[in-house]
Design a protein around this motif. Structure first.
Motif, mmCIF file in Angstrom:
data_model
loop_
_atom_site.group_PDB
_atom_site.id
_atom_site.type_symbol
_atom_site.label_atom_id
_atom_site.label_comp_id
_atom_site.label_asym_id
_atom_site.label_seq_id
_atom_site.Cartn_x
_atom_site.Cartn_y
_atom_site.Cartn_z
ATOM 1 N N ASN A 180 -20.811 41.982 -2.617
ATOM 2 C CA ASN A 180 -21.159 41.060 -1.538
ATOM 3 C C ASN A 180 -20.052 40.054 -1.235
ATOM 4 O OD1 ASN A 180 -23.698 41.779 -0.461
ATOM 5 N ND2 ASN A 180 -24.750 40.958 -2.250
ATOM 6 N N THR A 198 -30.759 36.140 1.319
ATOM 7 C CA THR A 198 -31.355 35.523 0.141
ATOM 8 C C THR A 198 -32.857 35.322 0.327
ATOM 9 O OG1 THR A 198 -30.704 33.338 0.976
ATOM 10 C CG2 THR A 198 -29.236 34.388 -0.605
ATOM 11 N N THR A 216 -37.045 45.308 -1.224
ATOM 12 C CA THR A 216 -36.756 45.866 -2.545
ATOM 13 C C THR A 216 -38.048 46.234 -3.258
ATOM 14 O OG1 THR A 216 -34.734 44.532 -2.721
ATOM 15 C CG2 THR A 216 -35.647 45.406 -4.767
ATOM 16 N N GLY A 275 -33.638 40.812 -8.849
ATOM 17 C CA GLY A 275 -33.422 40.338 -7.493
ATOM 18 C C GLY A 275 -33.688 38.852 -7.348
ATOM 19 N N LEU A 293 -30.895 35.904 -6.067
ATOM 20 C CA LEU A 293 -31.066 35.126 -4.836
ATOM 21 C C LEU A 293 -30.376 33.763 -4.859
ATOM 22 C CD1 LEU A 293 -34.766 35.983 -3.968
ATOM 23 C CD2 LEU A 293 -32.700 36.975 -3.039
ATOM 24 N N ASN A 296 -26.592 34.121 -4.831
ATOM 25 C CA ASN A 296 -26.074 34.437 -3.500
ATOM 26 C C ASN A 296 -26.042 33.202 -2.610
ATOM 27 O OD1 ASN A 296 -25.641 37.112 -4.055
ATOM 28 N ND2 ASN A 296 -27.450 37.865 -2.995
ATOM 29 N N THR A 348 -29.607 44.547 -1.399
ATOM 30 C CA THR A 348 -28.906 43.264 -1.299
ATOM 31 C C THR A 348 -27.591 43.390 -0.541
ATOM 32 O OG1 THR A 348 -28.123 41.325 -2.523
ATOM 33 C CG2 THR A 348 -27.667 43.456 -3.497
#
Length: 336
Positions: free
Chosen positions: A86, A121, A128, A138, A142, A145, A276
């Motif tokens: 990312n 986020t 998912t 996940g 978050l 991110n 993601t």
């Protein structure tokens, strides 16, 4: 967007809302454009509402967020590759794709880059879950991110666009003022609500989450209402923006697949990595950009276009991954 975490929101609502928001945002584009073209005076008045709308959106996003960095070490196997893709690979890919398709129009190119470079986020966690991915890891990813993209926003613009835009040096200060204050207000609000009762905090958090799509809708109407004439004059550019967004999603899907296999992730982690890297954080990026880079309607419109395509794409990807998981389970049962 920012995460509430799996315990802050009704799971059924979290899964259904992303499927409903794309038509809502498309309607906002139509309504805003209609106001700007048919009633330009009213459109300009709507444009003056942008600053308070942005503040409301950011405060709601931060109030909804559940910031808990504990567990990151336990989830390193998927969090590490996801973060690297990312914030390491995607910005480079974002620049290449945006410059390839709309490189002659800096404002649109900047909007596409900002949209591509910021991982989601919030919404992706619901998708998912639908696809059978690792939502525990996940929820750890978050806040990581969120913090990274806010810190990296001015840095990325400086690296990729500093030589082409004189406004970049002011972005960091703008982000600090416009987003530090709502963040503090939102966190204090959560603390006060929690000190009263846990049920009150949960109720207010759910309401903040339900408010967010409607505030985004208002923001889009204001942007298109105030800038419809300019956007209409550059309509051809947005056809290329659509092609660029589609190309990005196709390429990033296969990158996620390759990285997952190289890291030997299990199915749940592979689904998380795919989702993601597929989902982008358009609402927060739209809010940041309208105040950090004022007077650039083509930039804002490019971000909105990405948002409109993203939700159908996430529905398609989550459906594909869910069906793949069903086939995998059937094969395993037969082997047993």
């Amino acid at each position: 967007m920012l995460s509430t975490g799996p315990t802050d929101r009704d799971p059924a609502r979290e899964e259904l809302l992303p499927g409903r928001i794309a038509p809502l945002l498309a309607a906002a584009v139509v309504v805003g454009s209609g106001i700007g073209i048919l009633l330009p005076g009213l459109g300009q008045q709507a444009g003056r509402l942008l600053p308070p709308t942005v503040l409301l959106l950011v405060t709601a996003l931060f109030f909804e967020a559940r910031l808990d960095l504990r567990g990151a070490l336990r989830a390193w196997r998927v969090v590490g590759p996801a973060w690297s893709v990312n914030f390491g690979l995607v910005p480079v890919l974002a620049y290449v794709i945006s410059s390839t398709f709309v490189g002659r129009e800096l404002a649109a190119m900047l909007g596409l880059f900002i949209y591509f470079a910021a991982p989601c986020t919030d919404w992706f966690l619901g998708f998912t879950r639908i696809a059978g991915g690792n939502i525990v890891a996940g929820s750890v990813l978050l806040p990581i991110n969120m913090v990274t993209q806010l810190a990296a926003y001015p840095l990325m613009l400086s690296i990729f666009f500093g030589h082409r835009s004189g406004r970049v040096p002011d972005v960091g200060f703008t982000v600090l003022i416009w987003f530090a204050l709502p963040f503090v207000a939102a966190r204090l609000g959560r603390m006060v609500a929690a000190s009263t009762s846990a049920s009150l905090q949960a109720r207010l958090t759910r309401r903040a989450g339900r408010l967010v799509p409607w505030v985004i809708t208002a923001l889009i109407i204001e942007i298109f209402g105030a800038n419809a004439q300019t956007i209409l004059a550059h309509f051809r550019i947005f056809i290329w923006c659509l092609v660029a967004v589609f190309s990005f999603f196709v390429i990033i899907f296969f990158i996620g697949e390759l990285v997952g296999r190289a890291c030997r992730l299990d199915r749940g982690d592979q689904v998380l990595l795919t989702m993601t890297t597929s989902a982008r954080n358009a609402p927060l990026m739209l809010a940041i950009t309208t105040v950090a880079i004022p007077g650039e309607p083509l930039t804002y419109a490019a971000i909105v276009i990405g948002m409109l395509i993203e939700f159908p794409h996430l529905v398609a990807v989550s459906t594909l991954l869910r069906r793949r998981g069903s086939v995998h389970r059937v094969v395993v049962r037969r082997m047993i």
